[in-house]
Write an enzyme that holds these catalytic residues in place. Structure first.
Site, PDB file in Angstrom:
ATOM      1  N   LYS A  73       0.587  -1.471  -0.603  1.00 47.21           N
ATOM      2  CA  LYS A  73      -0.124   0.133  -0.448  1.00 47.21           C
ATOM      3  C   LYS A  73       0.836   0.993  -0.048  1.00 47.21           C
ATOM      4  CE  LYS A  73      -4.899  -1.613   1.495  1.00 47.21           C
ATOM      5  NZ  LYS A  73      -5.741  -1.028   2.013  1.00 47.21           N
TER       6      LYS A  73
ATOM      7  N   LYS B 130      -3.923  -9.639  -6.689  1.00 51.00           N
ATOM      8  CA  LYS B 130      -6.010 -10.312  -5.544  1.00 51.00           C
ATOM      9  C   LYS B 130      -7.032  -9.277  -5.837  1.00 51.00           C
ATOM     10  CE  LYS B 130      -6.206  -8.294  -1.034  1.00 51.00           C
ATOM     11  NZ  LYS B 130      -6.986  -8.131  -0.055  1.00 51.00           N
TER      12      LYS B 130
ATOM     13  N   LYS C 123     -11.338  -4.319  -4.225  1.00 55.12           N
ATOM     14  CA  LYS C 123     -12.440  -3.392  -4.497  1.00 55.12           C
ATOM     15  C   LYS C 123     -11.658  -1.905  -4.354  1.00 55.12           C
ATOM     16  CE  LYS C 123     -13.637  -4.282   0.643  1.00 55.12           C
ATOM     17  NZ  LYS C 123     -12.526  -3.987   1.185  1.00 55.12           N
TER      18      LYS C 123
END
Ligand code: AQP
Length: 339
Positions: free
Chosen positions: A120, A202, A205
């Site tokens: 991230k 992966k 969303k």
């Protein structure tokens, strides 16, 4: 002599309202939550993790709306507010309080090693905030606050659960039996659903919409996204995560939805092109998600009901959370107080 029923094991897991929930959340989390509820073997606590969503900048009205929408998805997927404790994380302040205490028992080095932090930080290089680093501490607080026995998680959350266990053991060693040390619980279909546009990553969303199937996507959108899913030029249906990640992802999804094992699917699709695999995967996903979408519309239309669910869930969660927090305060030597 009457039998005293054995105390049920406690389960805790949640989902961030950081976007529209995906097929990854459905297969990796929500479907398992419902199965655990239906087994009748556990006491389950499933919050919407809105504090966690703040590590990435959120638009306030959207985040506010998504909290209710995520709860509506929980209920539409089959979670029953009477059988489980369903609430919104920020409504129980004990999560943040315990998080601070646990952060004093967590080493910066162990947080810096987390894959999600590294990932991230790269994706949000303009906003590497301290919350991104301390995310696993808040997650540990979420779990330990409820003296959780089992945490249903996807493989991607394994490292974070390990930290929660380490913190619990570390503090128990100093202060005695403070926390239950939680174990991971992997569902039978512990599939990691991958992105449709880059099947080596992966399905998330917060990625671009073409990369994921939203639980609330319309049938035509599900079919279109799956038809465009990245595969390879070989044309042979084989299960191989390394060399054929796209086809393997489709097989995983179809297997998770229909229950047929991967070997049987590979045999059945031998000699057929990827189009047939994509179409059947779309049929299976549409069949599973259509009733969820229909129920969602009904649930979301009744705002008063949803707000009532959140309120009563938070009240029930707070009773359990406060009990742990008082115990922690006492054992750590924080000054006692009476309300
Ligand atoms: N692709 C996935 N495959 C299997 N399981 C998944 N989960 C999420 N994506 C997949 C599982 O869903 C639960 C809740 O996850 P979360 O939404 O709280 O956080 P996340 O794992 O970070 O999900 P996203 O979609 O990737 O969120 P963003 O994009 O905001 O970072 C977890 O149990 C997770 O394993």
């Amino acid at each position: 002599m009457t039998d005293i029923p054995a105390k049920k094991k406690r389960i805790f897991s949640g989902v961030q309202p950081s976007g529209i929930l995906t097929l990854g959340n459905y297969i990796g989390a929500l479907r398992n939550f419902v199965a655990l509820q239906n087994s009748g073997e556990y006491d389950c606590i499933y919050p919407v993790m809105d504090l966690h969503a703040l590590t990435v900048r959120q638009d306030p009205p959207t985040l506010r709306r998504r909290c209710l929408e995520t709860m509506a998805v929980f209920i539409a997927c089959g979670l029953d507010p009477e059988k489980n404790i369903l609430f919104c994380q920020s409504h129980v302040p004990a999560h943040s309080e315990l998080s601070w205490i646990l952060s004093c028992f967590t080493y910066v080095g162990e947080l810096q090693r987390m894959t999600q932090f590294k990932d991230k930080s790269q994706r949000h290089a303009d906003n590497i905030n301290a919350g991104l680093l301390t995310y696993p501490v808040l997650m540990a607080a979420d779990i330990l606050l409820y003296q959780t026995d089992l945490v249903p998680i996807g493989a991607d959350q394994k490292q974070h659960l390990e930290i929660a266990r380490d913190i619990a053991i570390r503090m128990n060693n100093v202060y005695g039996e403070l926390f239950v040390v939680p174990d991971a619980y992997f569902g039978k279909t512990g599939t990691r659903v991958m992105s449709l546009t880059d099947p080596t990553r992966k399905m998330s969303k917060s990625d671009e919409p073409a990369s994921y199937i939203a639980i609330l996507d319309k049938p035509e959108d599900i079919r279109r996204k799956l038809r465009r899913a990245v595969t390879d030029s070989e044309g042979e249906v084989r299960y191989d995560r390394e060399s054929k990640p796209g086809v393997t992802n489709l097989l995983d999804i179809l297997s998770a939805m229909g229950g047929e094992d991967k070997e049987a699917l590979v045999t059945r699709f031998a000699g057929k092109g990827y189009g047939a695999l994509k179409d059947e995967t779309a049929d299976a996903v549409i069949a599973a998600l259509t009733p969820v979408r229909e129920k969602y519309d009904q649930v979301l239309a009744d705002k008063a009901y949803l707000e009532g669910v959140l309120r009563s869930g938070a009240e029930r969660a707070a009773v359990l959370a406060e009990k742990t927090l008082r115990k922690v305060h006492k054992k750590l030597g924080l000054a006692p107080y009476k309300l």
